[in-house]
Design a protein around this motif. Structure first.
Motif, mmCIF file in Angstrom:
data_model
loop_
_atom_site.group_PDB
_atom_site.id
_atom_site.type_symbol
_atom_site.label_atom_id
_atom_site.label_comp_id
_atom_site.label_asym_id
_atom_site.label_seq_id
_atom_site.Cartn_x
_atom_site.Cartn_y
_atom_site.Cartn_z
ATOM 1 N N MET A 1 6.817 12.275 6.792
ATOM 2 C CA MET A 1 6.885 10.870 7.230
ATOM 3 C C MET A 1 8.308 10.369 7.059
ATOM 4 N N LYS A 2 8.782 9.553 8.034
ATOM 5 C CA LYS A 2 10.159 9.086 8.018
ATOM 6 C C LYS A 2 10.445 8.285 6.764
ATOM 7 N N GLY A 3 11.589 8.549 6.157
ATOM 8 C CA GLY A 3 12.000 7.831 4.959
ATOM 9 C C GLY A 3 11.578 8.494 3.669
ATOM 10 N N LEU A 4 10.612 9.381 3.746
ATOM 11 C CA LEU A 4 10.159 10.105 2.564
ATOM 12 C C LEU A 4 10.618 11.553 2.643
ATOM 13 N N SER A 5 10.802 12.153 1.495
ATOM 14 C CA SER A 5 11.152 13.565 1.414
ATOM 15 C C SER A 5 10.606 14.120 0.118
ATOM 16 N N ARG A 6 10.524 15.424 0.040
ATOM 17 C CA ARG A 6 10.058 16.061 -1.199
ATOM 18 C C ARG A 6 10.965 15.670 -2.362
ATOM 19 N N GLU A 7 12.266 15.661 -2.097
ATOM 20 C CA GLU A 7 13.225 15.344 -3.156
ATOM 21 C C GLU A 7 13.021 13.917 -3.674
ATOM 22 N N LEU A 8 12.793 12.971 -2.753
ATOM 23 C CA LEU A 8 12.568 11.588 -3.161
ATOM 24 C C LEU A 8 11.290 11.468 -3.978
ATOM 25 N N LEU A 9 10.246 12.138 -3.549
ATOM 26 C CA LEU A 9 8.989 12.087 -4.288
ATOM 27 C C LEU A 9 9.141 12.685 -5.679
ATOM 28 N N ILE A 10 9.850 13.794 -5.787
ATOM 29 C CA ILE A 10 10.042 14.424 -7.090
ATOM 30 C C ILE A 10 10.883 13.531 -8.000
ATOM 31 N N ASP A 11 11.974 13.000 -7.472
ATOM 32 C CA ASP A 11 12.834 12.133 -8.285
ATOM 33 C C ASP A 11 12.079 10.891 -8.755
ATOM 34 N N THR A 12 11.306 10.298 -7.856
ATOM 35 C CA THR A 12 10.538 9.111 -8.225
ATOM 36 C C THR A 12 9.430 9.472 -9.208
ATOM 37 N N GLY A 13 8.818 10.626 -8.997
ATOM 38 C CA GLY A 13 7.796 11.081 -9.927
ATOM 39 C C GLY A 13 8.335 11.282 -11.329
ATOM 40 N N LEU A 14 9.517 11.841 -11.450
ATOM 41 C CA LEU A 14 10.133 12.050 -12.766
ATOM 42 C C LEU A 14 10.486 10.717 -13.420
ATOM 43 N N ALA A 31 2.779 6.226 -4.864
ATOM 44 C CA ALA A 31 2.836 5.620 -3.537
ATOM 45 C C ALA A 31 3.210 4.145 -3.623
ATOM 46 N N ALA A 32 2.623 3.437 -4.594
ATOM 47 C CA ALA A 32 2.942 2.021 -4.767
ATOM 48 C C ALA A 32 4.414 1.831 -5.118
ATOM 49 N N GLU A 33 4.939 2.716 -5.934
ATOM 50 C CA GLU A 33 6.344 2.638 -6.318
ATOM 51 C C GLU A 33 7.255 2.802 -5.097
ATOM 52 N N LEU A 34 6.815 3.628 -4.155
ATOM 53 C CA LEU A 34 7.604 3.889 -2.953
ATOM 54 C C LEU A 34 7.287 2.916 -1.816
ATOM 55 N N GLY A 35 6.285 2.054 -2.021
ATOM 56 C CA GLY A 35 5.935 1.070 -1.009
ATOM 57 C C GLY A 35 5.210 1.638 0.189
ATOM 58 N N VAL A 36 4.415 2.683 -0.046
ATOM 59 C CA VAL A 36 3.659 3.311 1.034
ATOM 60 C C VAL A 36 2.216 3.495 0.586
ATOM 61 N N GLN A 37 1.367 3.922 1.516
ATOM 62 C CA GLN A 37 -0.011 4.258 1.197
ATOM 63 C C GLN A 37 -0.081 5.711 0.718
ATOM 64 N N SER A 38 -1.046 6.008 -0.127
ATOM 65 C CA SER A 38 -1.168 7.346 -0.712
ATOM 66 C C SER A 38 -1.168 8.472 0.319
ATOM 67 N N PRO A 39 -1.890 8.331 1.463
ATOM 68 C CA PRO A 39 -1.908 9.444 2.423
ATOM 69 C C PRO A 39 -0.521 9.852 2.921
ATOM 70 N N ALA A 40 0.437 8.928 2.886
ATOM 71 C CA ALA A 40 1.781 9.263 3.361
ATOM 72 C C ALA A 40 2.417 10.355 2.517
ATOM 73 N N LEU A 41 2.033 10.444 1.249
ATOM 74 C CA LEU A 41 2.629 11.442 0.361
ATOM 75 C C LEU A 41 2.146 12.848 0.679
ATOM 76 N N TYR A 42 0.976 12.943 1.286
ATOM 77 C CA TYR A 42 0.390 14.261 1.532
ATOM 78 C C TYR A 42 1.058 15.008 2.686
ATOM 79 N N TRP A 43 2.001 14.351 3.364
ATOM 80 C CA TRP A 43 2.823 15.070 4.329
ATOM 81 C C TRP A 43 3.732 16.058 3.611
ATOM 82 N N HIS A 44 4.032 15.756 2.348
ATOM 83 C CA HIS A 44 4.989 16.564 1.592
ATOM 84 C C HIS A 44 4.335 17.369 0.479
ATOM 85 N N PHE A 45 3.276 16.839 -0.118
ATOM 86 C CA PHE A 45 2.536 17.534 -1.169
ATOM 87 C C PHE A 45 1.043 17.378 -0.877
#
Length: 205
Positions: A1-14, A31-45
């Motif tokens: 999904m545009k604007g999200l990446s694995r690296e961003l998710l990992i950094d935010t997760g840490l 997902a709330a921290e990134l301002g998106v809905q949970s399903p958007a994260l499953y594009w990457h994980f």
């Protein structure tokens, strides 16, 4: 999904791990921290476990895995590697719990391969090289698990008990009570000495 990446998710997760701990970390919260809905994260994980494994790999890689430097003996390298790994685990809340709950990532496995190749060149057999690396990793993981869970000062109950345990009291007074740096170094030296005893003479450095 545009604007999200694995690296961003990992950094935010840490970052969230440091704030809420492993028990408080969830896909919904991320997902709330990134301002998106949970399903958007499953594009990457695909699962939360995959996310945790990516975060664990980032911690492992941050320790600076790699073979010994030029003219660096394996005992010096092993000590440096163990200290860097412990420091990386301690850099995040529940870092050791995260690592022990995750499988090894491909990037980390490739790092292991380079290290094992170098150790074989220094006189280790492949199996002894692997066992040595795993013992160091397991030791550091277990040590930091306790280190991140325990308090550094004796409780009132422990202080009262020490009044009638003179040998233990003297051991604690002399530096035996939860001094993590000294305790870690002691265990590390035991592992290095044991490895030296098992290694063929040509590999002792």
């Amino acid at each position: 999904m545009k604007g999200l990446s694995r690296e961003l998710l990992i950094d935010t997760g840490l970052r969230l791990l440091d704030e809420v701990g492993l028990d408080g970390l969830s896909v919904r919260r991320l997902a709330a921290e990134l301002g998106v809905q949970s399903p958007a994260l499953y594009w990457h994980f695909k699962t939360k476990q995959e996310l945790l494994e990516g975060m664990a790999a980032a911690i492992i890689m941050a320790a600076g895995m790699g073979p010994p430097e030029n003219d660096e003996t394996w005992p010096v390298w092993l000590r440096r590697r163990a200290r860097a790994y412990r420091k990386s685990l301690l850099s995040h809340r529940d870092g050791a719990r995260l690592i022990t709950s995750a499988r090894r990532a491909p990037d980390a496995m490739e790092g292991f391969e380079r290290e094992l190749e170098a150790m074989v060149g220094l006189g280790f057999t492949p199996v002894l090289a692997l066992r040595t690396i795993m013992v160091i990793a397991d030791y550091a993981n277990g040590f930091v698990l306790q280190e991140q869970a325990l308090h550094t000062q004796p409780s009132p109950q422990e202080l009262e008990m020490l009044k009638r345990l003179p040998t233990l009291r003297e051991a604690f007074r002399s530096g035996g009570y939860r001094q993590p740096d000294a305790a870690f170094e002691y265990g590390l030296e035991v592992i290095v000495a044991g490895t030296q005893a098992l290694l063929p003479p040509r590999g002792i450095g």
